[in-house]
Motif scaffolding. Structure first.
Motif, mmCIF file in Angstrom:
data_model
loop_
_atom_site.group_PDB
_atom_site.id
_atom_site.type_symbol
_atom_site.label_atom_id
_atom_site.label_comp_id
_atom_site.label_asym_id
_atom_site.label_seq_id
_atom_site.Cartn_x
_atom_site.Cartn_y
_atom_site.Cartn_z
ATOM 1 N N GLU A 12 52.988 -13.365 42.386
ATOM 2 C CA GLU A 12 53.558 -12.193 43.045
ATOM 3 C C GLU A 12 54.230 -12.556 44.381
ATOM 4 N N ILE A 13 55.289 -11.836 44.681
ATOM 5 C CA ILE A 13 56.009 -11.982 45.941
ATOM 6 C C ILE A 13 55.555 -10.874 46.883
ATOM 7 N N PRO A 14 55.168 -11.204 48.116
ATOM 8 C CA PRO A 14 54.828 -10.140 49.069
ATOM 9 C C PRO A 14 56.078 -9.395 49.506
ATOM 10 N N VAL A 15 55.976 -8.078 49.563
ATOM 11 C CA VAL A 15 57.130 -7.222 49.797
ATOM 12 C C VAL A 15 56.746 -6.128 50.787
ATOM 13 N N ARG A 26 58.197 -13.089 52.553
ATOM 14 C CA ARG A 26 57.816 -14.498 52.649
ATOM 15 C C ARG A 26 58.248 -15.192 53.941
ATOM 16 N N PRO A 27 59.282 -14.721 54.654
ATOM 17 C CA PRO A 27 59.520 -15.307 55.969
ATOM 18 C C PRO A 27 58.407 -15.033 56.982
ATOM 19 N N VAL A 28 57.561 -14.040 56.688
ATOM 20 C CA VAL A 28 56.471 -13.670 57.593
ATOM 21 C C VAL A 28 55.124 -14.159 57.079
ATOM 22 N N THR A 29 54.898 -14.065 55.751
ATOM 23 C CA THR A 29 53.598 -14.418 55.179
ATOM 24 C C THR A 29 53.763 -14.873 53.739
ATOM 25 N N SER A 30 52.849 -15.731 53.293
ATOM 26 C CA SER A 30 52.887 -16.184 51.900
ATOM 27 C C SER A 30 52.308 -15.148 50.956
ATOM 28 N N ASP A 31 51.524 -14.190 51.485
ATOM 29 C CA ASP A 31 50.917 -13.175 50.629
ATOM 30 C C ASP A 31 50.378 -12.038 51.490
ATOM 31 N N VAL A 32 50.098 -10.906 50.842
ATOM 32 C CA VAL A 32 49.413 -9.800 51.514
ATOM 33 C C VAL A 32 47.920 -10.067 51.356
ATOM 34 N N ASP A 33 47.431 -10.945 52.218
ATOM 35 C CA ASP A 33 46.051 -11.419 52.121
ATOM 36 C C ASP A 33 45.320 -11.140 53.432
ATOM 37 N N GLY A 34 44.076 -11.599 53.518
ATOM 38 C CA GLY A 34 43.274 -11.334 54.700
ATOM 39 C C GLY A 34 43.876 -11.868 55.972
ATOM 40 N N PRO A 55 65.077 -10.795 53.768
ATOM 41 C CA PRO A 55 66.123 -10.490 52.779
ATOM 42 C C PRO A 55 65.684 -9.374 51.841
ATOM 43 N N GLU A 56 66.633 -8.565 51.422
ATOM 44 C CA GLU A 56 66.337 -7.494 50.478
ATOM 45 C C GLU A 56 66.180 -8.065 49.075
ATOM 46 N N LEU A 57 65.285 -7.459 48.289
ATOM 47 C CA LEU A 57 65.084 -7.844 46.890
ATOM 48 C C LEU A 57 65.847 -6.860 46.010
#
Length: 286
Positions: A12-15, A26-34, A55-57
């Motif tokens: 999954e890509i974080p959005v 992804r420029p900010v974080t690799s995932d919506v994680d802890g 960037p917009e998806l």
């Protein structure tokens, strides 16, 4: 602002969803994680959006929707937190919160198929408000301290197998709660600063027919009380998920049939989006 995770399971890509547009996080974080949730996710994301760094998806609408949080270290659940649900279960409303656990591999995307366990005859649905923890939480002195530890809120389905839960449980509910995929979550994580969790309408349907229709204002123990209470017994970590209980209108009531292969369950909480799952028969893995 809403956080989501899009793409195939495990990739999954974080959005972030802002003004109806989907931006790659992804420029900010690799995932919506802890780690992301404990380090000012809203402020960091807003700064990146304002700087034009995300960037917009454009193909976001065609992508699978994953759970909006990466696999948590713990899924902690509260039982019979609506008086009418306690009554339909044949129980008195609890005087203290009832605790049970789900395993992390129960957490799946909001529209993923759910497998009915082998031997199950009483698989049930439960629409629930989910609370996502944003900072390490232990021994809070009061419910008023809870707000600083909450990252946001999600919609969840606490899928249950009632025979496993009640008959062969040995007094513990978790056997009926921990089948893989028994916790569809999402589609979004809404930051706590952008949603008042008190007074949200929550509903469910089976094959298009209404089942549950209630409001989080009817919870016996509200969100701050639950987070404070749990912190006396368990150390909650960033990214952990708390399910806060379900209202009346489930199959356990005896008013509706339990789920069978081919049934479709839909759930919705005001401000937190909508889910749709088809329930499928268990098949041996080859």
């Amino acid at each position: 602002m809403k956080f989501a995770r899009l793409g195939e399971s495990g990739s999954e890509i974080p959005v972030v969803i802002d003004d109806g547009r989907h931006y790659d996080l992804r420029p900010v974080t690799s995932d919506v994680d802890g780690e992301f949730l404990r380090t000012d996710p809203v402020g960091r994301t807003r700064a990146a959006l304002d700087a034009g760094a995300l960037p917009e998806l454009p193909d976001a609408g065609s992508m699978r929707v994953g759970a909006p949080i990466a696999r948590p270290s713990a899924v902690i659940c509260i039982g019979m937190n609506y008086a009418a649900h306690a009554a339909e279960s044949g129980s008195e409303p609890p005087s203290v919160p009832i605790l049970f656990l789900k395993t992390p591999n129960t957490v799946i995307g909001p529209n993923d198929a759910v497998t009915i366990p082998r031997g199950s005859e009483k698989t049930d649905w439960e629409v629930e408000l989910g609370v996502v923890i944003g900072s390490r939480t232990a021994y809070l002195d009061s419910p008023e301290e809870a707000a600083a530890h909450i990252a946001g809120y999600v919609l969840a389905n606490d899928v249950s197998e009632r025979d496993f839960q009640m008959t062969v449980s040995g007094g513990q509910w978790s056997k009926g709660k921990i089948a893989a995929g028994f916790n569809p979550t999402g589609p979004w994580l809404v930051p706590a600063s952008e949603l008042d969790a008190h007074g949200l309408r929550l509903r469910s349907w089976v094959n298009g027919e209404p089942r549950q229709d209630s409001n989080t204002s009817d919870m016996i123990f509200d969100v701050p009380t639950l987070v404070h209470h749990l912190s006396q017994y368990v150390t909650l970590e960033p990214g952990d998920l708390i399910l806060t209980g379900t209202p009346q209108g489930v199959a356990l009531s005896g008013r509706y049939p339990y789920l069978k292969p081919g049934d479709v369950v839909e759930l919705e909480i005001e401000g937190l989006g909508r889910q749709r799952q088809e329930f499928v028969a268990w098949e041996a893995q080859r």
